[in-house]
Motif scaffolding. Structure first.
Motif, PDB file in Angstrom:
ATOM      1  N   ALA A  48       0.838  -1.193   0.000  1.00  0.00           N
ATOM      2  CA  ALA A  48       0.000   0.000   0.000  1.00  0.00           C
ATOM      3  C   ALA A  48       0.871   1.240   0.000  1.00  0.00           C
ATOM      4  O   ALA A  48       1.995   1.223   0.500  1.00  0.00           O
ATOM      5  CB  ALA A  48      -0.927   0.017   1.218  1.00  0.00           C
ATOM      6  N   GLY A  49       0.350   2.336  -0.547  1.00  0.00           N
ATOM      7  CA  GLY A  49       1.079   3.589  -0.570  1.00  0.00           C
ATOM      8  C   GLY A  49       0.171   4.766  -0.304  1.00  0.00           C
ATOM      9  O   GLY A  49      -1.050   4.670  -0.475  1.00  0.00           O
ATOM     10  N   ILE A  50       0.767   5.876   0.108  1.00  0.00           N
ATOM     11  CA  ILE A  50      -0.001   7.073   0.424  1.00  0.00           C
ATOM     12  C   ILE A  50       0.825   8.317   0.123  1.00  0.00           C
ATOM     13  O   ILE A  50       2.032   8.343   0.363  1.00  0.00           O
ATOM     14  CB  ILE A  50      -0.462   7.062   1.906  1.00  0.00           C
ATOM     15  N   ARG A  51       0.189   9.348  -0.419  1.00  0.00           N
ATOM     16  CA  ARG A  51       0.824  10.642  -0.569  1.00  0.00           C
ATOM     17  C   ARG A  51       0.785  11.360   0.769  1.00  0.00           C
ATOM     18  O   ARG A  51      -0.259  11.403   1.415  1.00  0.00           O
ATOM     19  CB  ARG A  51       0.095  11.496  -1.610  1.00  0.00           C
ATOM     20  N   TRP A  52       1.919  11.916   1.180  1.00  0.00           N
ATOM     21  CA  TRP A  52       1.942  12.606   2.458  1.00  0.00           C
ATOM     22  C   TRP A  52       1.005  13.806   2.445  1.00  0.00           C
ATOM     23  O   TRP A  52       0.278  14.046   3.395  1.00  0.00           O
ATOM     24  CB  TRP A  52       3.355  13.041   2.812  1.00  0.00           C
ATOM     25  N   SER A  53       1.023  14.562   1.369  1.00  0.00           N
ATOM     26  CA  SER A  53       0.128  15.694   1.212  1.00  0.00           C
ATOM     27  C   SER A  53      -1.116  15.245   0.463  1.00  0.00           C
ATOM     28  O   SER A  53      -1.031  14.758  -0.663  1.00  0.00           O
ATOM     29  CB  SER A  53       0.820  16.827   0.456  1.00  0.00           C
ATOM     30  N   GLY A  54      -2.263  15.403   1.094  1.00  0.00           N
ATOM     31  CA  GLY A  54      -3.520  15.048   0.460  1.00  0.00           C
ATOM     32  C   GLY A  54      -4.050  13.691   0.860  1.00  0.00           C
ATOM     33  O   GLY A  54      -5.273  13.501   0.943  1.00  0.00           O
ATOM     34  N   GLY A  55      -3.156  12.736   1.109  1.00  0.00           N
ATOM     35  CA  GLY A  55      -3.577  11.444   1.614  1.00  0.00           C
ATOM     36  C   GLY A  55      -4.126  10.472   0.596  1.00  0.00           C
ATOM     37  O   GLY A  55      -4.763   9.483   0.989  1.00  0.00           O
ATOM     38  N   SER A  56      -3.896  10.699  -0.692  1.00  0.00           N
ATOM     39  CA  SER A  56      -4.337   9.739  -1.697  1.00  0.00           C
ATOM     40  C   SER A  56      -3.655   8.401  -1.466  1.00  0.00           C
ATOM     41  O   SER A  56      -2.474   8.350  -1.118  1.00  0.00           O
ATOM     42  CB  SER A  56      -4.026  10.246  -3.101  1.00  0.00           C
ATOM     43  N   THR A  57      -4.388   7.320  -1.663  1.00  0.00           N
ATOM     44  CA  THR A  57      -3.870   5.987  -1.368  1.00  0.00           C
ATOM     45  C   THR A  57      -3.994   5.055  -2.559  1.00  0.00           C
ATOM     46  O   THR A  57      -4.772   5.288  -3.490  1.00  0.00           O
ATOM     47  CB  THR A  57      -4.616   5.361  -0.176  1.00  0.00           C
ATOM     48  N   TYR A  58      -3.215   3.993  -2.496  1.00  0.00           N
ATOM     49  CA  TYR A  58      -3.269   2.956  -3.520  1.00  0.00           C
ATOM     50  C   TYR A  58      -2.910   1.637  -2.864  1.00  0.00           C
ATOM     51  O   TYR A  58      -1.999   1.576  -2.039  1.00  0.00           O
ATOM     52  CB  TYR A  58      -2.308   3.259  -4.664  1.00  0.00           C
ATOM     53  N   TYR A  59      -3.633   0.566  -3.242  1.00  0.00           N
ATOM     54  CA  TYR A  59      -3.443  -0.729  -2.615  1.00  0.00           C
ATOM     55  C   TYR A  59      -3.189  -1.827  -3.636  1.00  0.00           C
ATOM     56  O   TYR A  59      -3.727  -1.796  -4.752  1.00  0.00           O
ATOM     57  CB  TYR A  59      -4.682  -1.126  -1.811  1.00  0.00           C
ATOM     58  N   ALA A  60      -2.406  -2.798  -3.223  1.00  0.00           N
ATOM     59  CA  ALA A  60      -2.277  -4.004  -4.017  1.00  0.00           C
ATOM     60  C   ALA A  60      -3.603  -4.757  -3.983  1.00  0.00           C
ATOM     61  O   ALA A  60      -4.325  -4.731  -2.982  1.00  0.00           O
ATOM     62  CB  ALA A  60      -1.163  -4.887  -3.464  1.00  0.00           C
ATOM     63  N   ASP A  61      -3.932  -5.434  -5.069  1.00  0.00           N
ATOM     64  CA  ASP A  61      -5.193  -6.161  -5.137  1.00  0.00           C
ATOM     65  C   ASP A  61      -5.317  -7.209  -4.029  1.00  0.00           C
ATOM     66  O   ASP A  61      -6.419  -7.481  -3.540  1.00  0.00           O
ATOM     67  CB  ASP A  61      -5.341  -6.840  -6.496  1.00  0.00           C
ATOM     68  N   SER A  62      -4.208  -7.780  -3.626  1.00  0.00           N
ATOM     69  CA  SER A  62      -4.228  -8.840  -2.634  1.00  0.00           C
ATOM     70  C   SER A  62      -4.670  -8.378  -1.249  1.00  0.00           C
ATOM     71  O   SER A  62      -5.082  -9.201  -0.425  1.00  0.00           O
ATOM     72  CB  SER A  62      -2.853  -9.501  -2.540  1.00  0.00           C
ATOM     73  N   VAL A  63      -4.582  -7.072  -0.988  1.00  0.00           N
ATOM     74  CA  VAL A  63      -4.932  -6.567   0.337  1.00  0.00           C
ATOM     75  C   VAL A  63      -6.081  -5.573   0.311  1.00  0.00           C
ATOM     76  O   VAL A  63      -6.562  -5.166   1.379  1.00  0.00           O
ATOM     77  CB  VAL A  63      -3.720  -5.923   1.033  1.00  0.00           C
ATOM     78  N   LYS A  64      -6.527  -5.190  -0.854  1.00  0.00           N
ATOM     79  CA  LYS A  64      -7.599  -4.203  -0.966  1.00  0.00           C
ATOM     80  C   LYS A  64      -8.850  -4.697  -0.248  1.00  0.00           C
ATOM     81  O   LYS A  64      -9.282  -5.834  -0.430  1.00  0.00           O
ATOM     82  CB  LYS A  64      -7.894  -3.914  -2.439  1.00  0.00           C
ATOM     83  N   GLY A  65      -9.417  -3.836   0.573  1.00  0.00           N
ATOM     84  CA  GLY A  65     -10.589  -4.193   1.348  1.00  0.00           C
ATOM     85  C   GLY A  65     -10.269  -4.767   2.708  1.00  0.00           C
ATOM     86  O   GLY A  65     -11.156  -4.849   3.569  1.00  0.00           O
ATOM     87  N   ARG A  66      -9.019  -5.174   2.922  1.00  0.00           N
ATOM     88  CA  ARG A  66      -8.603  -5.730   4.206  1.00  0.00           C
ATOM     89  C   ARG A  66      -7.625  -4.816   4.940  1.00  0.00           C
ATOM     90  O   ARG A  66      -7.655  -4.744   6.168  1.00  0.00           O
ATOM     91  CB  ARG A  66      -7.948  -7.094   4.019  1.00  0.00           C
ATOM     92  N   PHE A  67      -6.756  -4.141   4.197  1.00  0.00           N
ATOM     93  CA  PHE A  67      -5.734  -3.274   4.784  1.00  0.00           C
ATOM     94  C   PHE A  67      -6.086  -1.815   4.527  1.00  0.00           C
ATOM     95  O   PHE A  67      -6.662  -1.472   3.489  1.00  0.00           O
ATOM     96  CB  PHE A  67      -4.358  -3.542   4.180  1.00  0.00           C
TER      97      PHE A  67
END
Length: 124
Positions: A49-68
């Motif tokens: 998973a990743g996040i922009r420090w400013s703004g907080g946009s996120t992105y997740y790997a499919d394997s963890v999406k919905g759980r993490f």
């Protein structure tokens, strides 16, 4: 230089939850992105998973999406990874990392600074 310190790993049964923390030291992060990676024995390091420090946009790997869930606390210079409904295949050493650009990369080589890792073990 940026120093990253992870904590929160441990042993948990399948279906359980853990929250990982990563405290960052060294410089401002307004233009950075932060990510969590994991590496299991015999496997390549993979993006979680990743996040922009400013703004907080996120992105997740499919394997963890919905759980993490990844989040950050500006005041504490900390990024978190809330892990729910853990599975044995989630077992790995989890690493916090910083990318000096605001773009959330999914490849380990895109990141410039790394923590020492924290072990997560999920039993079945």
């Amino acid at each position: 230089q940026v120093q990253l310190v992870e904590s929160g790993g441990g042993l948990v049964q399948a279906g359980g939850s853990l929250r990982l923390s990563c405290v960052a030291f060294g410089r401002a992060f307004s233009r950075y992105s932060m990510g969590w990676f994991r590496q299991a024995p015999g496997k390549e390091r993979e993006f979680v998973a990743g996040i922009r420090w400013s703004g907080g946009s996120t992105y997740y790997a499919d394997s963890v999406k919905g759980r993490f869930t990844i989040s950050r606390d500006y005041a504490k210079n900390t990024v978190y990874l809330e892990m729910n409904n853990l599975k044995p295949e989630d077992t790995a050493v989890y690493y916090c990392a910083v990318d000096r650009t605001p773009n959330i990369g999914t490849m380990a080589y895109e990141y410039d600074y790394w923590g020492q890792g924290t072990q997560v073990t999920v039993s079945s």
